[in-house]
Write a protein that holds these residues in place. Sequence first.
Motif, mmCIF file in Angstrom:
data_model
loop_
_atom_site.group_PDB
_atom_site.id
_atom_site.type_symbol
_atom_site.label_atom_id
_atom_site.label_comp_id
_atom_site.label_asym_id
_atom_site.label_seq_id
_atom_site.Cartn_x
_atom_site.Cartn_y
_atom_site.Cartn_z
ATOM 1 N N ILE B 262 38.861 43.780 42.907
ATOM 2 C CA ILE B 262 37.975 44.816 43.434
ATOM 3 C C ILE B 262 36.524 44.364 43.347
ATOM 4 O O ILE B 262 36.121 43.722 42.402
ATOM 5 C CB ILE B 262 38.236 46.158 42.740
ATOM 6 C CG1 ILE B 262 37.682 47.285 43.571
ATOM 7 C CG2 ILE B 262 37.677 46.188 41.342
ATOM 8 C CD1 ILE B 262 38.630 48.401 43.725
ATOM 9 N N PRO B 307 44.477 40.841 35.455
ATOM 10 C CA PRO B 307 43.980 42.223 35.549
ATOM 11 C C PRO B 307 42.820 42.399 36.512
ATOM 12 O O PRO B 307 42.569 43.510 36.959
ATOM 13 C CB PRO B 307 43.518 42.523 34.128
ATOM 14 C CG PRO B 307 44.216 41.554 33.269
ATOM 15 C CD PRO B 307 44.433 40.330 34.090
ATOM 16 N N THR B 308 42.106 41.342 36.866
ATOM 17 C CA THR B 308 40.980 41.550 37.772
ATOM 18 C C THR B 308 41.319 41.195 39.205
ATOM 19 O O THR B 308 40.434 41.051 40.034
ATOM 20 C CB THR B 308 39.768 40.726 37.320
ATOM 21 O OG1 THR B 308 40.219 39.417 37.000
ATOM 22 C CG2 THR B 308 39.128 41.326 36.102
ATOM 23 N N ASP B 315 37.074 38.863 33.667
ATOM 24 C CA ASP B 315 36.255 39.869 33.017
ATOM 25 C C ASP B 315 36.389 39.656 31.522
ATOM 26 O O ASP B 315 37.298 40.155 30.887
ATOM 27 C CB ASP B 315 36.810 41.231 33.467
ATOM 28 C CG ASP B 315 36.109 42.377 32.828
ATOM 29 O OD1 ASP B 315 34.912 42.253 32.574
ATOM 30 O OD2 ASP B 315 36.780 43.400 32.585
ATOM 31 N N ILE B 316 35.498 38.814 30.967
ATOM 32 C CA ILE B 316 35.601 38.534 29.538
ATOM 33 C C ILE B 316 34.996 39.698 28.773
ATOM 34 O O ILE B 316 33.893 40.145 29.059
ATOM 35 C CB ILE B 316 34.885 37.219 29.184
ATOM 36 C CG1 ILE B 316 35.621 36.054 29.833
ATOM 37 C CG2 ILE B 316 34.852 37.017 27.688
ATOM 38 C CD1 ILE B 316 34.896 34.743 29.723
ATOM 39 N N GLU B 317 35.761 40.145 27.838
ATOM 40 C CA GLU B 317 35.343 41.301 27.059
ATOM 41 C C GLU B 317 34.103 40.959 26.242
ATOM 42 O O GLU B 317 34.114 40.046 25.437
ATOM 43 C CB GLU B 317 36.482 41.664 26.122
ATOM 44 C CG GLU B 317 36.565 43.086 25.771
ATOM 45 C CD GLU B 317 37.905 43.377 25.109
ATOM 46 O OE1 GLU B 317 38.277 44.531 25.085
ATOM 47 O OE2 GLU B 317 38.561 42.435 24.624
ATOM 48 N N LYS B 318 33.027 41.666 26.488
ATOM 49 C CA LYS B 318 31.798 41.428 25.728
ATOM 50 C C LYS B 318 31.737 42.440 24.608
ATOM 51 O O LYS B 318 31.843 43.638 24.842
ATOM 52 C CB LYS B 318 30.595 41.646 26.651
ATOM 53 C CG LYS B 318 30.247 40.429 27.479
ATOM 54 C CD LYS B 318 29.354 39.505 26.707
ATOM 55 C CE LYS B 318 28.138 39.103 27.519
ATOM 56 N NZ LYS B 318 27.222 38.304 26.730
#
Lengths: 552, 319, 296
Positions: B262, B307-308, B315-318
Amino acid sequence: MSDAAIRRPLEPAKIFIELAATALIVAALSITLVGFHVKDVPGGFDVVTRFWDVLAAVVIAVVGRGWLIGLREGVPFPVAVTATPIAGILLLALISDWLFGGTLSETLRPILPFNSSVVQWLVAGIAAMFAAVGVTRAARERSAKSVEASEKFDDDAADFMDKVAAGAQRYTAWIGAGLLVVAVVLPFLPFMNLSTLDIAVLVLTYVMLGWGLNIVVGLAGLLDLGYVAFYAVGAYSFALLASPDSPVLQMMGIKEGVSFWLALPFAGMMAALAGIILGFPVLRLRGDYLAIVTLGFGEMIRVTLLNFYSLTRGPDGISKIPPPGILGYSTQPVMDNDTLENTTEFHTWIGREFDQYDNTILLYYVILVMALLTNWFTLRIRKLPVGRAWEALREDEIASRSLGINPTNTKLTAFALGAMFGGFAGSFFATRQTFVSPESFTFIESAVILAIVVLGGFGSQIGVVVASFLLIGMPELFRELQDFRMLFFGAAMVLIMLWRPSGLLARREPTIRLKDPPARGIRRERIKTREGDAPTTDAQSGDDLATGDRRP
Amino acid sequence: MEFQFAYFVDQLINGVTLGSIYGLIAIGYTMVYGIIGMINFAHGEIFMIGTFLTVIFFMLIIGTITFFPLAVLIVLLMSVLLTSVYGWTLERVAYRPLRGSPRLAALITAIGMSIFLQNYVQLLQGARNKPLTGILEGKDDILRVKYDLINTLNAAGQPYLVTISNLQLLIIILTVVVMVVFSQIISRTALGRSQRACEQDRSMAALLGINVDKTISMTFVMGAALAAVASLMFMMHVSTTDFFVGFLIGVKAFTAAVLGGIGSMPGAMLGGMIIGLVETFFGAYFNQEYKDVATFTLLVLVLIFRPTGILGKPDIEKV
Amino acid sequence: MTSPMTQPMTQPLLSVEHLTMRFGGLVAIDDVSFAATDKEITAIIGPNGAGKTTVFNCLTGFYKPSVGRLALTWDGREFLLEQMEGFVIAKTAKVARTFQNIRLFPKMTVLENLIVAQHNKLMRASGYSVRGLFGFGYQGKEAEAVEIARYWLEQINLVDRADDAAENLSYGDQRQLEIVRAMCIEPKLLCLDEPAAGLNPRETADLNKLLLFLRNEHKIGVLLIEHDMNVVMQISDHIVVLDYGRKISDGEPEAVRNDPAVIRAYLGEDEDEELPDIVKQDLAGDGADDGPETQA
């Protein structure tokens, strides 16, 4: 608030442009869909033009916009003077039509271009609203001679629902008790009849569904757009167990279905199981992705119900689902010739004639008890560790993980429990309708239930009741609106959200307190210091992945 | 063997045609999601309105304009223009006041608008199907002209002809053209730059003097315009519409947007193609009834393992 | 490259060996080894982008390290953190952390924030909420949890605000609340990610006091990422310096302060304009006269 006291001068050119833009846009919107009706006539299609309606739409929009501008610019007097007679004439015509069965509106048709009394009611209502606000403001302005007073009035109006919400929360016990008393005696109130009691049963079904979904969406913050899947699983599991027409029972050669009280927990368990199976792979997904996947699940379940003919009888559905029995007695007249024993009928046993109203009373109490159990459960579990963990995950999943909360299992619990209550409600739906088919489990049902939860205010149990009444009860009570019912439903969802973006009665009650609740009641705290407002130092900017910037 | 290949090619053409339509709608979802982070649930209804406008405009001009391609062009322009007004109004009336509100509020409003628009169209135009073929009465024959690709025999020994029609060519070419134009707009124009800026950081964009409201409005207008193009294709391909047609197509197009990643325009197109192909092939080779189940299963699988989406940025979790 | 200087007699609480973390082609941490003991405050410092938070994220299970061994030892038990899931690290290995951008549960009250932190203990007490549903034997445990929360609130003077939503606290109070919330899981190792960021000098002094209290009274090991050298130099027992993902120095504050590699890391880059003055004073010491030297 104070600088509003100096009123800006009106700018006629600007206002004219605004009105012209409104007219243009409404014309563009309505010219096609309103202006031309493509109608099927024998042997083809024909276009019916309705330019009069387009003009009416434009005029209504421009006048309404004009009133809005009037109120915004602080000149309520012209608004009051114009809106009051318009509202008066429209309402008068409608009321006279209604009271005397006359056709005053019809006679006035040349000046009232509405071909539907619903539209006329709507326009009259809006005009009346503007008239009321305009008159109040004009009157206030005259007496207080200051804009400030009317600004304050606006402010108060905006806070009104906050106060209602706070009040509702403060007196939850009393309001709850009051509602409960009303609910318990409702079937015996003088104005009740079969159709209103039916509506009450329907509203309660949605209250229960709302409370069930509230666990998932309100508490755990998991956006579930496919709740209807579990409703469907519950209904079908129940039907397959309880109906003598069930393909499963027929295959096993069993003639008679299981009783309501046995099938109910089983159906709930099946729904919970479905929740676990569907939830397990996807619960790690973020909000919107979860929403679309759950929506997909809803559709998948419906498509499967439609096509798995040997199990579900496809579009034909499963019928002859029995109503709940009492003490082993059927509450319906027994039709079957094989078991023509009068003793199996409850009403015969207590010596009464069969009465559909009695039967509905039974259904009413069954769903009332089921809904109350759901409510009790939710209130209770909120104060238990798992409930708090749900809320913590909703607020901040990363922080929750760092405190040792297992996100997947915790979310799965919420999903499964929500699904279980959906399954219970589905069983009730099946037994009430005596028939289930895939048609009843479309996306719109999920949307309605979600709307009830969100409109009521997340996590607010009373909010769910209010929203169910508004969204389910009102449209059912005004059945005359039939064609317009879903139109108003959609519009209501939009308008309520625009008015109260966090829901009608959104207010969170702490699950535990260190001290007694403060005596002064509502305290309005507006100081917020979180990330955005906090003083930012460069030390706060990302640290770990920014390495690349600094390399030569 | 040859028949199987022919059958495959046949389905491929169908799938790409369908995928083009999904892709164009999916771009509307992906652009809006990219810029304001909401699922514009009513986008399917914008598409549905586009189909109705197509019907109405064909109905109005088909009698006077006999040169069919010109008629198509006029209908396309008119329907793009007026559908865009719907897109613009939707954002202005229902979404703009809710900017900065809880995300769920915007979603509920979007669902509310979707229900509202469905019933608005139903009330105004009736609940019955509107078949375009009944209106065109054969004036669109030029679109049905077919070119033979493969001529073979099927399993039962009957002739099996794989063709591609003018309509299918038109849909594919139009999609490519529209995609090229749009990617140019996004990458070259000031509007595109503003959009990309707003996508990354709306408040910073506002501080730098970008008119965020206008940019968001234009995003909705562009999305609606693409939906209008898709609705014209859809009407000429499938021919019939009703007030509910937007729901399932909208859901599938959104699925396509998520599948492709998306926020990514090429991703939306790719996702649309995949959905179109999966649906067509699953229907052709396995089971027509469960093709939607296959689509959603694919979505779930992609989201679990990536997932992206396919082209979405990881989308690396920050923390 | 300095070799690890501290080689404690006993097994250290935390021993990080050859930790490497890559994101695609980017090496955020490159073969870092260090140790941290209990009853000590170990500070990890370094310029922005040195990889400090990434070390924390590896320690607390948010990232899986590409290479390396992260061993936590207490009560004779050893936990290999790199093999554990994030929530398990907090639950069984008892490593707690705070975040650079405060992560409280904003709508929940201060007290609830602290009760949530005692989740696992309360889950067991309530029979995984099943028994709690009917109210058997859970009340007492909950009251105990409230008392623990009260104790911590007393330490940070927030008892009065216990029933207010966490989002309504001042920024400094939120920072402190986040720290005591982490303490509620009864950690053996507490990882604090820039706890002094955004605090005013008075709040910073309070924070120092709290951290010393945690070390001295609660005997836990504290791992601290901080830019504020006032905090670092005053309270750390041991400092690890990272730059570009590599360890460049490791030792007692005094030794690190005078380590030329550290001075170069902080002052060697000309574009580091936002460098806090305090760092220059503290780190450069007498050498400050030379001014920042530019190195290619």
